[in-house]
Design a protein around this motif. Sequence first.
Motif, PDB file in Angstrom:
ATOM      1  N   SER A 181       0.607   1.437   8.066  1.00 58.29           N
ATOM      2  CA  SER A 181       1.680   2.039   8.858  1.00 58.29           C
ATOM      3  C   SER A 181       2.283   0.979   9.769  1.00 58.29           C
ATOM      4  N   TYR A 182       3.611   1.014   9.849  1.00 58.02           N
ATOM      5  CA  TYR A 182       4.315   0.054  10.696  1.00 58.02           C
ATOM      6  C   TYR A 182       5.557   0.753  11.226  1.00 58.02           C
ATOM      7  N   ASN A 183       5.720   0.804  12.526  1.00 58.37           N
ATOM      8  CA  ASN A 183       6.856   1.483  13.160  1.00 58.37           C
ATOM      9  C   ASN A 183       7.021   2.917  12.676  1.00 58.37           C
ATOM     10  N   GLY A 184       5.894   3.608  12.460  1.00 58.36           N
ATOM     11  CA  GLY A 184       5.960   4.997  12.030  1.00 58.36           C
ATOM     12  C   GLY A 184       6.250   5.172  10.557  1.00 58.36           C
ATOM     13  N   LYS A 185       6.422   4.086   9.852  1.00 60.05           N
ATOM     14  CA  LYS A 185       6.667   4.185   8.414  1.00 60.05           C
ATOM     15  C   LYS A 185       5.391   3.859   7.658  1.00 60.05           C
ATOM     16  N   CYS A 186       5.309   4.350   6.446  1.00 58.28           N
ATOM     17  CA  CYS A 186       4.136   4.104   5.633  1.00 58.28           C
ATOM     18  C   CYS A 186       4.528   3.135   4.527  1.00 58.28           C
ATOM     19  N   LEU A 187       3.965   1.930   4.544  1.00 62.62           N
ATOM     20  CA  LEU A 187       4.371   0.912   3.580  1.00 62.62           C
ATOM     21  C   LEU A 187       3.298   0.710   2.531  1.00 62.62           C
ATOM     22  N   GLU A 188       3.746   0.600   1.293  1.00 61.45           N
ATOM     23  CA  GLU A 188       2.809   0.427   0.184  1.00 61.45           C
ATOM     24  C   GLU A 188       2.303  -1.020   0.146  1.00 61.45           C
ATOM     25  N   LEU A 189       1.038  -1.200  -0.276  1.00 56.58           N
ATOM     26  CA  LEU A 189       0.456  -2.542  -0.355  1.00 56.58           C
ATOM     27  C   LEU A 189       0.126  -2.891  -1.801  1.00 56.58           C
ATOM     28  N   HIS A 190       0.220  -4.160  -2.107  1.00 57.13           N
ATOM     29  CA  HIS A 190      -0.194  -4.658  -3.412  1.00 57.13           C
ATOM     30  C   HIS A 190      -1.556  -5.306  -3.286  1.00 57.13           C
ATOM     31  N   GLU A 191      -2.415  -5.073  -4.287  1.00 59.33           N
ATOM     32  CA  GLU A 191      -3.658  -5.829  -4.333  1.00 59.33           C
ATOM     33  C   GLU A 191      -3.384  -7.152  -5.031  1.00 59.33           C
ATOM     34  N   LYS A 192      -4.377  -8.071  -4.967  1.00 60.12           N
ATOM     35  CA  LYS A 192      -4.174  -9.377  -5.596  1.00 60.12           C
ATOM     36  C   LYS A 192      -4.094  -9.231  -7.123  1.00 60.12           C
ATOM     37  N   SER A 193      -3.470 -10.209  -7.755  1.00 60.76           N
ATOM     38  CA  SER A 193      -3.346 -10.189  -9.208  1.00 60.76           C
ATOM     39  C   SER A 193      -4.701 -10.401  -9.850  1.00 60.76           C
ATOM     40  N   THR A 194      -4.948  -9.693 -10.942  1.00 62.46           N
ATOM     41  CA  THR A 194      -6.146  -9.933 -11.731  1.00 62.46           C
ATOM     42  C   THR A 194      -5.727 -10.130 -13.179  1.00 62.46           C
ATOM     43  N   LEU A 195      -6.612 -10.747 -13.944  1.00 64.50           N
ATOM     44  CA  LEU A 195      -6.281 -11.056 -15.338  1.00 64.50           C
ATOM     45  C   LEU A 195      -6.871 -10.044 -16.304  1.00 64.50           C
ATOM     46  N   ASP A 196      -7.299  -8.886 -15.803  1.00 67.82           N
ATOM     47  CA  ASP A 196      -7.949  -7.929 -16.701  1.00 67.82           C
ATOM     48  C   ASP A 196      -6.945  -7.113 -17.505  1.00 67.82           C
ATOM     49  N   GLY A 197      -5.668  -7.291 -17.241  1.00 68.59           N
ATOM     50  CA  GLY A 197      -4.660  -6.591 -18.037  1.00 68.59           C
ATOM     51  C   GLY A 197      -4.702  -5.085 -17.878  1.00 68.59           C
TER      52      GLY A 197
END
Lengths: 449, 67
Positions: A181-197
Amino acid sequence: MFLTLGYLTAQDHSGHGHDHKGHDHSTHQGHDHSGHDHSGHNHSGHDHSGHDHKQNAAHHDDHGHGHHHCDCGKHDDKFDAGKIAFHHIMDFNQFHVFGDFYVPLPCFLKSDDGFKAMLSSSFGNAGHGNGKYAIDRYVMVHGTVMRIVDSSFPMGKVEVGCYGHEDIMKDGKELPLYTVSYNGKCLELHEKSTLDGGILGGGITSFYDFSITKNVFTMLLGFLILFLLFRTAAKAYVTRKGMAPKGIQSLLEPVVLFIRDEVAVPFFGHKADKFLPYLLSVFFFIVGLNLIGQIPFFPGSGNVTGSLSVTAVLAVFTFILTTINGNKHYWEHIVWMPGVPAWVKVILTPVEIMGMFIKPVTLMLRLFANITAGHIVLVIFVSLIFIFGGAPTMTQAGSTGGSILGTAMAIPLTMFMMAIELLVAFIQGFVFCILSAAYIGAAVEEAHH
Amino acid sequence: MTGTLAALGAGLAVIGAGIGIGNIGGKAMEAIARQPEAAGDIRSNMILMAALIEGAALICIILAFFI
């Protein structure tokens, strides 16, 4: 206020599952949650159900944001031994020592905006391994670096609110979705890249993580210890030439001889010396890291050999050695098995080709599953103290009698398991070594029919 | 429901592996009792065979939880 809310949360939790969608959980901004605010600030999108029930009539105001709701504050609900055990076996960008004390580790992050190197401590500490700040859109969530998807988010050091986590259904699979949450908004997060396809729920995302993580740190420590041990022993063979072994020499020499006489020579015969260095490296690497993983406090406890990536690389080494050293007879037995009717060959060839790949896969899974299972069982046994104590929340004390009973059970069980794990550490190192030798040995063996 | 079935599948795999490794262990003990001088060879072969059976069981367990 904290105790009351904690109690209400625990009371309501059972009937609630972990899906909070049945209630109105739109953001309750402006409430004062200071009494039990673990992450420190800005608890928008708060979801303590007990709290909601108590005041549901008064506060069913719907602040629709157009975003999905931030499900913050779920993690400190109730003691969950399984969750803690799985948390323990994972890899992190910082090294948890005790309480809210973390050893910072270097983070090397690569995204479209360039390469970024920093210490994990620069994210600040808001408790539970969460970071206080976002740095160039990177945030620290439960000890793992993630990235804010929204590209309009300001770069540099920005203070952010609480972190949320829910499971969403995507393409028929249940995938975790992390939010901040930032300034009352809900922001989506990305996890790190993986090579498992996508097989293990990962995939290529907006950034790559090349950090020295907890596992990499433990691995480097293992390398250092093994290097110093073998350096000392190797030097001793020069300075004490012709004399009886002494000190570390007498610790390592029987083990090296054991691997040579029991593993290398039976499988390779006169070619033993060619493959002995690989077998010894694999054996000491696995045993060393298994033993470091058995140390329950700071420099130890990393679950390196119980990490699929590490075991996969070791298995790939064996696969490559088998494949490049395979002689004519080996390949003949795979693609066109001699001495059987043609219609059997049609069945055998695909099976043999599958077998080529299944062998390293089982090597990988065996080590991973054995070590991970050991770590999980140990954590669960220690968790008995808290399960019997029956603490309503993780930050509250349970009953003393229950805790004592749990401790009385946990101590002998943990000691027993530690002893078993000590054995398993050596057996798994030996098994990996002997199976690698068997697979490579089968590929280099001369024909005798 | 899927989780329960996966757990059942994993349990069945473990039963099979348990019987297999039990047989190996039992026969190895018999063999060592009959020929104590070959104990070293028998022991390392026992571990090798047990590891192979364990591999089959682990594939079942992992598949049970990933599918």
